[in-house]
Design a protein around this motif. Structure first.
Motif, PDB file in Angstrom:
ATOM      1  N   GLY A 132      10.064   4.887 -30.121  1.00  0.00           N
ATOM      2  CA  GLY A 132      11.068   5.898 -30.373  1.00  0.00           C
ATOM      3  C   GLY A 132      10.564   7.094 -28.445  1.00  0.00           C
ATOM      4  N   ASP A 133       9.711   6.069 -27.187  1.00  0.00           N
ATOM      5  CA  ASP A 133       9.631   6.691 -26.631  1.00  0.00           C
ATOM      6  C   ASP A 133      11.079   5.941 -25.476  1.00  0.00           C
ATOM      7  N   SER A 134      11.364   6.482 -24.134  1.00  0.00           N
ATOM      8  CA  SER A 134      12.276   6.295 -23.528  1.00  0.00           C
ATOM      9  C   SER A 134      11.838   7.471 -21.641  1.00  0.00           C
ATOM     10  N   VAL A 135      13.018   5.917 -21.213  1.00  0.00           N
ATOM     11  CA  VAL A 135      12.601   6.342 -19.827  1.00  0.00           C
ATOM     12  C   VAL A 135      14.453   6.155 -19.282  1.00  0.00           C
ATOM     13  N   LYS A 136      14.279   7.105 -18.194  1.00  0.00           N
ATOM     14  CA  LYS A 136      16.141   6.609 -17.816  1.00  0.00           C
ATOM     15  C   LYS A 136      15.317   6.560 -15.938  1.00  0.00           C
ATOM     16  N   HIS A 137      16.109   5.783 -15.012  1.00  0.00           N
ATOM     17  CA  HIS A 137      16.018   5.416 -14.240  1.00  0.00           C
ATOM     18  C   HIS A 137      17.414   5.513 -13.182  1.00  0.00           C
ATOM     19  N   LYS A 138      18.251   6.142 -12.068  1.00  0.00           N
ATOM     20  CA  LYS A 138      18.957   6.263 -11.801  1.00  0.00           C
ATOM     21  C   LYS A 138      20.107   6.263 -13.241  1.00  0.00           C
ATOM     22  N   ASN A 147       0.626  -1.304  -0.052  1.00  0.00           N
ATOM     23  CA  ASN A 147       0.407   0.200   0.227  1.00  0.00           C
ATOM     24  C   ASN A 147       0.864   1.510   0.059  1.00  0.00           C
ATOM     25  N   VAL A 148       2.274   1.236   0.445  1.00  0.00           N
ATOM     26  CA  VAL A 148       2.447   2.358  -0.081  1.00  0.00           C
ATOM     27  C   VAL A 148       4.418   2.668  -1.147  1.00  0.00           C
ATOM     28  N   GLY A 149       4.051   1.974  -2.042  1.00  0.00           N
ATOM     29  CA  GLY A 149       5.145   2.188  -3.546  1.00  0.00           C
ATOM     30  C   GLY A 149       5.331   1.017  -3.729  1.00  0.00           C
ATOM     31  N   ALA A 150       5.494  -0.157  -3.587  1.00  0.00           N
ATOM     32  CA  ALA A 150       6.489  -1.194  -4.219  1.00  0.00           C
ATOM     33  C   ALA A 150       6.859  -1.094  -4.817  1.00  0.00           C
ATOM     34  N   VAL A 151       5.968  -0.923  -5.953  1.00  0.00           N
ATOM     35  CA  VAL A 151       6.178  -0.862  -7.565  1.00  0.00           C
ATOM     36  C   VAL A 151       5.700   1.039  -7.952  1.00  0.00           C
ATOM     37  N   THR A 152       6.768   0.958  -8.596  1.00  0.00           N
ATOM     38  CA  THR A 152       6.157   2.815  -9.285  1.00  0.00           C
ATOM     39  C   THR A 152       6.637   2.484 -10.896  1.00  0.00           C
ATOM     40  N   ILE A 153       6.099   2.858 -11.094  1.00  0.00           N
ATOM     41  CA  ILE A 153       5.795   3.168 -13.007  1.00  0.00           C
ATOM     42  C   ILE A 153       6.866   4.261 -13.576  1.00  0.00           C
ATOM     43  N   LEU A 154       7.246   4.092 -14.728  1.00  0.00           N
ATOM     44  CA  LEU A 154       8.205   4.822 -15.154  1.00  0.00           C
ATOM     45  C   LEU A 154       7.085   5.173 -17.024  1.00  0.00           C
ATOM     46  N   TYR A 155       7.331   6.577 -17.079  1.00  0.00           N
ATOM     47  CA  TYR A 155       6.926   6.990 -17.955  1.00  0.00           C
ATOM     48  C   TYR A 155       7.293   7.757 -19.039  1.00  0.00           C
ATOM     49  N   SER A 156       7.468   8.289 -19.983  1.00  0.00           N
ATOM     50  CA  SER A 156       7.930   9.885 -20.421  1.00  0.00           C
ATOM     51  C   SER A 156       7.024  10.523 -21.435  1.00  0.00           C
ATOM     52  N   LYS A 157       5.486   9.996 -21.383  1.00  0.00           N
ATOM     53  CA  LYS A 157       4.070  10.802 -21.681  1.00  0.00           C
ATOM     54  C   LYS A 157       3.008  10.705 -20.346  1.00  0.00           C
ATOM     55  N   LEU A 158       2.708  11.093 -19.639  1.00  0.00           N
ATOM     56  CA  LEU A 158       1.605  11.010 -19.344  1.00  0.00           C
ATOM     57  C   LEU A 158       0.380  10.553 -19.836  1.00  0.00           C
ATOM     58  N   THR A 159      -0.210   9.255 -19.363  1.00  0.00           N
ATOM     59  CA  THR A 159      -1.655   8.698 -20.701  1.00  0.00           C
ATOM     60  C   THR A 159      -2.458   7.999 -19.524  1.00  0.00           C
TER      61      THR A 159
END
Length: 263
Positions: free
Chosen positions: A236-242, A210-222
């Motif tokens: 063509g879309d990309s995301v970067k984490h660390k 309930n407190v965010g063990a999974v976080t979705i990464l996105y380049s555009k908010l849909t």
């Protein structure tokens, strides 16, 4: 079968009373999980998964669900309730942050009915399937983020019963991993064409339900029409984490090609 009513009974007691009432006609030694279905009422005050420790017909029962018949009928996604609660009995929990006041741009991600029990995209996340042992080792590609590299991967649709990689997992730390999977329309993902694509998320094993063990990464908010986050990536879309960058290169019938760059 009628079980004796107990005012203010605890969930465990409600279930064990129901099991006792059914015991004369049910051989519980054949089962591992019990689903108790009550009349359509809101007076009981509890619905959900229940932990047990009771022996019936020589069988130790440790898991059950408890809920009203209204959770099983009248709407297309009613079966979600039982599968969601059964997921808890298998050890899964709510992966997203369910405190709605923390969200500014959307309510909650639409993916995985453990996170959103009303979702039409009811399929478990690839990470949950991995934890349950539902993906073979050759269907999960594991990478490290500790050394520089650039690789290309074909991620096949998660729902399809086909050979190929269903998830690429990049280890970020002892408790965190970045996961890449492919969502397309299917009986488990009743989504529109524009919602299909590559789903990228970070899993943190140190964070509770309930407190965010999974976080979705996105380049555009849909978002869905009811403000659930979609966030899938298109070519063509990309995301970067660390130090990890994921880019969707192209899409084909077999799946989506993605590049994973570790800097």
């Amino acid at each position: 079968h009628d079980a004796p009513a107990k005012p203010n009974a605890k969930p465990y007691e409600l279930v064990t009373d129901a099991i006792s009432a059914a015991d004369p006609v049910v051989d519980f030694s054949k089962y591992n999980v019990v689903n108790v279905v009550t009349p359509s009422t809101t007076l009981i005050g509890f619905e959900g998964a229940v932990g047990l420790r009771t022996t019936v017909d020589g069988k130790l029962l440790e898991r059950a669900t408890f809920g009203s018949i209204r959770e099983y009928k009248d709407a297309l996604n009613k079966y979600n309730w039982l599968v969601h609660e059964s997921g808890h009995n298998l050890g899964l929990f709510h992966p997203y942050n369910n405190r709605g006041d923390l969200y500014k741009d959307f309510i909650i991600p639409t993916w995985d009915l453990m996170g959103d029990a009303a979702t039409p995209a009811a399929e478990f996340l690839a990470w949950n399937k991995f934890l349950l042992g539902w993906l073979d080792t050759n269907q999960v590609n594991c990478l490290e983020s500790s050394s520089k590299s650039s690789t290309t991967h074909l991620i096949t649709p998660l729902s399809e019963n086909t050979d190929g990689v269903k998830a690429t997992v990049i280890k970020l730390s002892e408790t965190q991993a970045l996961v890449i999977e492919n969502r397309r329309n299917s009986s488990l993902n009743r989504i529109a064409r524009n919602q299909e694509g590559v789903l990228v998320y970070v899993v943190d094993g140190s964070i509770a339900s309930n407190v965010g063990a999974v976080t979705i990464l996105y380049s555009k908010l849909t978002k869905t029409a009811d403000d659930r986050l979609i966030g899938t990536l298109k070519p063509g879309d990309s995301v970067k984490h660390k130090n990890v960058t994921v880019k969707v290169l192209s899409s084909a019938v077999a799946g989506d090609y993605v590049s994973v760059t570790v800097n």
